[in-house]
Design a protein around this motif. Structure first.
Motif, PDB file in Angstrom:
ATOM      1  N   THR A   1       0.844  -1.196   0.000  1.00 18.78           N
ATOM      2  CA  THR A   1       0.000   0.000   0.000  1.00 18.78           C
ATOM      3  C   THR A   1       0.878   1.245   0.000  1.00 18.78           C
ATOM      4  OG1 THR A   1      -1.720  -1.166   1.250  1.00 18.78           O
ATOM      5  CG2 THR A   1      -1.834   1.239   1.205  1.00 18.78           C
ATOM      6  N   THR A   2       0.682   2.104  -0.986  1.00 19.94           N
ATOM      7  CA  THR A   2       1.481   3.334  -1.077  1.00 19.94           C
ATOM      8  C   THR A   2       0.616   4.592  -1.074  1.00 19.94           C
ATOM      9  OG1 THR A   2       1.480   3.159  -3.502  1.00 19.94           O
ATOM     10  CG2 THR A   2       3.355   2.183  -2.332  1.00 19.94           C
ATOM     11  N   ASP A   3      -0.647   4.469  -1.381  1.00 24.30           N
ATOM     12  CA  ASP A   3      -1.530   5.637  -1.458  1.00 24.30           C
ATOM     13  C   ASP A   3      -1.736   6.236  -0.061  1.00 24.30           C
ATOM     14  OD1 ASP A   3      -3.626   7.308  -2.878  1.00 24.30           O
ATOM     15  OD2 ASP A   3      -4.839   6.365  -1.318  1.00 24.30           O
ATOM     16  N   PRO A   4      -1.505   7.554   0.119  1.00 24.23           N
ATOM     17  CA  PRO A   4      -1.638   8.163   1.447  1.00 24.23           C
ATOM     18  C   PRO A   4      -3.028   8.000   2.058  1.00 24.23           C
ATOM     19  CG  PRO A   4      -0.466   9.648  -0.032  1.00 24.23           C
ATOM     20  CD  PRO A   4      -0.986   8.512  -0.876  1.00 24.23           C
ATOM     21  N   ARG A   5      -4.076   8.101   1.248  1.00 27.41           N
ATOM     22  CA  ARG A   5      -5.429   7.937   1.782  1.00 27.41           C
ATOM     23  C   ARG A   5      -5.633   6.519   2.312  1.00 27.41           C
ATOM     24  NH1 ARG A   5      -9.462  11.614   0.384  1.00 27.41           N
ATOM     25  NH2 ARG A   5     -10.985   9.928   0.333  1.00 27.41           N
ATOM     26  N   ALA A   6      -5.114   5.550   1.571  1.00 27.17           N
ATOM     27  CA  ALA A   6      -5.243   4.157   2.016  1.00 27.17           C
ATOM     28  C   ALA A   6      -4.449   3.927   3.296  1.00 27.17           C
ATOM     29  CB  ALA A   6      -4.784   3.213   0.912  1.00 27.17           C
ATOM     30  N   LEU A   7      -3.240   4.476   3.357  1.00 31.72           N
ATOM     31  CA  LEU A   7      -2.435   4.349   4.576  1.00 31.72           C
ATOM     32  C   LEU A   7      -3.129   5.012   5.761  1.00 31.72           C
ATOM     33  CD1 LEU A   7       1.170   5.027   3.218  1.00 31.72           C
ATOM     34  CD2 LEU A   7       0.333   2.881   4.201  1.00 31.72           C
ATOM     35  N   GLY A   8      -3.731   6.167   5.508  1.00 31.13           N
ATOM     36  CA  GLY A   8      -4.466   6.847   6.576  1.00 31.13           C
ATOM     37  C   GLY A   8      -5.636   6.015   7.063  1.00 31.13           C
TER      38      GLY A   8
ATOM     39  N   ALA B   1       3.742   5.134  10.762  1.00 30.68           N
ATOM     40  CA  ALA B   1       5.191   5.306  10.595  1.00 30.68           C
ATOM     41  C   ALA B   1       5.545   5.618   9.145  1.00 30.68           C
ATOM     42  CB  ALA B   1       5.925   4.053  11.069  1.00 30.68           C
ATOM     43  N   ARG B   2       4.741   5.128   8.202  1.00 32.15           N
ATOM     44  CA  ARG B   2       5.016   5.363   6.786  1.00 32.15           C
ATOM     45  C   ARG B   2       4.276   6.583   6.243  1.00 32.15           C
ATOM     46  NH1 ARG B   2       3.474   0.378   3.481  1.00 32.15           N
ATOM     47  NH2 ARG B   2       3.984   1.884   1.857  1.00 32.15           N
ATOM     48  N   LEU B   3       3.444   7.191   7.041  1.00 35.32           N
ATOM     49  CA  LEU B   3       2.571   8.261   6.567  1.00 35.32           C
ATOM     50  C   LEU B   3       3.226   9.622   6.752  1.00 35.32           C
ATOM     51  CD1 LEU B   3      -0.279   8.663   5.390  1.00 35.32           C
ATOM     52  CD2 LEU B   3      -1.141   8.806   7.729  1.00 35.32           C
ATOM     53  N   ASP B   4       3.286  10.401   5.653  1.00 41.92           N
ATOM     54  CA  ASP B   4       3.859  11.747   5.705  1.00 41.92           C
ATOM     55  C   ASP B   4       2.864  12.824   5.285  1.00 41.92           C
ATOM     56  OD1 ASP B   4       6.500  10.960   6.492  1.00 41.92           O
ATOM     57  OD2 ASP B   4       6.830  10.238   4.447  1.00 41.92           O
ATOM     58  N   ASP B   5       1.733  12.424   4.747  1.00 45.30           N
ATOM     59  CA  ASP B   5       0.744  13.385   4.281  1.00 45.30           C
ATOM     60  C   ASP B   5       0.109  14.103   5.482  1.00 45.30           C
ATOM     61  OD1 ASP B   5      -2.279  14.001   3.570  1.00 45.30           O
ATOM     62  OD2 ASP B   5      -1.181  13.981   1.682  1.00 45.30           O
ATOM     63  N   ARG B   6       0.220  15.434   5.500  1.00 46.41           N
ATOM     64  CA  ARG B   6      -0.240  16.220   6.658  1.00 46.41           C
ATOM     65  C   ARG B   6      -1.737  16.059   6.898  1.00 46.41           C
ATOM     66  NH1 ARG B   6       1.151  20.726   9.731  1.00 46.41           N
ATOM     67  NH2 ARG B   6      -0.507  22.232  10.134  1.00 46.41           N
TER      68      ARG B   6
ATOM     69  N   LYS C   1       4.000  13.449  14.957  1.00 43.38           N
ATOM     70  CA  LYS C   1       4.572  13.743  13.634  1.00 43.38           C
ATOM     71  C   LYS C   1       4.118  15.113  13.147  1.00 43.38           C
ATOM     72  CE  LYS C   1       5.452  10.500  10.619  1.00 43.38           C
ATOM     73  NZ  LYS C   1       5.393   9.393   9.639  1.00 43.38           N
ATOM     74  N   LEU C   2       2.950  15.557  13.593  1.00 51.83           N
ATOM     75  CA  LEU C   2       2.441  16.865  13.179  1.00 51.83           C
ATOM     76  C   LEU C   2       3.178  18.016  13.867  1.00 51.83           C
ATOM     77  CD1 LEU C   2      -1.382  16.076  13.179  1.00 51.83           C
ATOM     78  CD2 LEU C   2      -0.045  16.781  11.187  1.00 51.83           C
ATOM     79  N   LEU C   3       3.928  17.730  14.924  1.00 54.34           N
ATOM     80  CA  LEU C   3       4.648  18.783  15.648  1.00 54.34           C
ATOM     81  C   LEU C   3       5.908  19.240  14.921  1.00 54.34           C
ATOM     82  CD1 LEU C   3       4.374  17.499  19.324  1.00 54.34           C
ATOM     83  CD2 LEU C   3       2.945  19.190  18.157  1.00 54.34           C
ATOM     84  N   SER C   4       6.356  18.478  13.932  1.00 56.62           N
ATOM     85  CA  SER C   4       7.564  18.840  13.176  1.00 56.62           C
ATOM     86  C   SER C   4       7.162  19.713  11.985  1.00 56.62           C
ATOM     87  CB  SER C   4       8.251  17.566  12.685  1.00 56.62           C
ATOM     88  OG  SER C   4       9.388  17.872  11.928  1.00 56.62           O
ATOM     89  N   PRO C   5       7.898  20.815  11.718  1.00 56.02           N
ATOM     90  CA  PRO C   5       9.134  21.276  12.372  1.00 56.02           C
ATOM     91  C   PRO C   5       8.894  22.075  13.648  1.00 56.02           C
ATOM     92  CG  PRO C   5       8.587  22.721  10.561  1.00 56.02           C
ATOM     93  CD  PRO C   5       7.548  21.633  10.552  1.00 56.02           C
ATOM     94  N   GLY C   6       7.640  22.397  13.964  1.00 54.85           N
ATOM     95  CA  GLY C   6       7.337  23.142  15.179  1.00 54.85           C
ATOM     96  C   GLY C   6       5.840  23.161  15.388  1.00 54.85           C
ATOM     97  N   PRO C   7       5.384  23.400  16.632  1.00 55.08           N
ATOM     98  CA  PRO C   7       3.948  23.363  16.905  1.00 55.08           C
ATOM     99  C   PRO C   7       3.197  24.492  16.207  1.00 55.08           C
ATOM    100  CG  PRO C   7       5.170  24.106  18.837  1.00 55.08           C
ATOM    101  CD  PRO C   7       6.178  23.672  17.839  1.00 55.08           C
ATOM    102  N   ASP C   8       2.079  24.132  15.593  1.00 56.97           N
ATOM    103  CA  ASP C   8       1.165  25.087  14.962  1.00 56.97           C
ATOM    104  C   ASP C   8      -0.010  25.248  15.930  1.00 56.97           C
ATOM    105  OD1 ASP C   8      -0.964  26.217  13.570  1.00 56.97           O
ATOM    106  OD2 ASP C   8      -0.430  25.282  11.669  1.00 56.97           O
TER     107      ASP C   8
END
Length: 263
Positions: A126-133, A150-155, A177-184
């Motif tokens: 599985t490589t599709d971000p929606r599927a991984l989510g 761990a494999r998910l990078d899509d914000r 993972k959402l805290l990088s690069p800094g808290p929003d």
């Protein structure tokens, strides 16, 4: 071919009449013959009828990828999913997954209660971000959901996982993972209000409180420095009014040192 071979009747599954071949599908026991009908019979009805009894994962994979008929392709893919998720031979189940390319079906397998090896193979493919989510949010087994995060990078998908994951630690992993690069802070406030996981809301509140306290301290330090500098300016004005030139020079030198110390 010998004379006696010519006298043998044509097997029903090779009969010229597709209706006869269709009937023969129900009688066949040979996996190779069933796979041939499922993959190669010119009649769509025969191919479709043979698919549920076919166990050749390679043949089913080819059908799912390239059969001319959409429904036949779907039936072959669904047959592979059924083989992958039914209790039984792990080797066959993994082989079934290995022929699939459809993200939706791979995601369904990874989210299921299939064996560890089967779920791992489905996730790997599985490589599709929606599927991984989707796997991260809804996998029955937490280890699979965590591996998907761990494999998910899509914000956007990470936000969805942090808000809606069924496993607490998976939601927290997405949050981190959402805290990088800094808290929003705007995002943190949204997550605090929308997440279904109390642990994520608590973590967000803590970071917001720390950020607000740090900002308040920063502003207080700026204001304190401004007051000290203003006081130095007032002192310089008073020093300039002194009658003794030496005293003026001494006071201004002291004030200059004090100003430099503020920088």
């Amino acid at each position: 071919m010998g004379f006696l071979d010519k006298l043998k009747p044509t097997p029903r599954w090779k009969h010229a009449d597709p209706a006869v071949r269709l009937e023969a599908v129900r009688e066949l026991e040979d996996p190779a013959e069933l796979a041939i009908l499922a993959e190669s019979d010119p009649d769509t009805r025969v191919r479709r009828a043979a698919i549920p009894r076919t166990v050749d994962t390679a043949a089913l994979g080819r059908i799912a990828e390239s059969d001319a008929d959409v429904e036949t392709r779907d039936r072959a893919a669904d047959r592979l999913v059924a083989m992958a998720t039914s209790a039984g031979d792990d080797e066959t189940a993994v082989a079934a997954v290995a022929t699939l390319t459809d993200s939706r079906r791979l995601s369904a397998i990874a989210r299921s209660t299939a064996s560890d090896a089967v779920r791992a193979e489905a996730l790997k493919r599985t490589t599709d971000p929606r599927a991984l989510g989707g796997i991260a949010r809804h996998a029955k087994h937490e280890v699979t959901a965590a591996a998907a995060v761990a494999r998910l990078d899509d914000r956007d998908e990470l936000i969805e996982v942090a808000q809606n994951a069924e496993h607490k630690d998976v939601a927290l992993a997405a949050f981190e993972k959402l805290l990088s690069p800094g808290p929003d802070l705007a995002l943190l406030r949204a997550l605090e209000n929308k997440t279904s996981q109390k642990a994520v809301a608590k973590r967000a509140r803590g970071i917001i409180a720390d950020a607000e306290a740090a900002e308040a301290a920063r502003l207080a330090a700026i204001e304190d420095r401004r007051r000290r500098q203003s006081a130095l300016c007032d002192a310089a004005d008073r020093a300039a009014a002194l009658a003794d030139a030496a005293a003026i020079r001494a006071e201004l030198a002291r004030l200059s040192d004090a100003w430099t110390a503020e920088d």
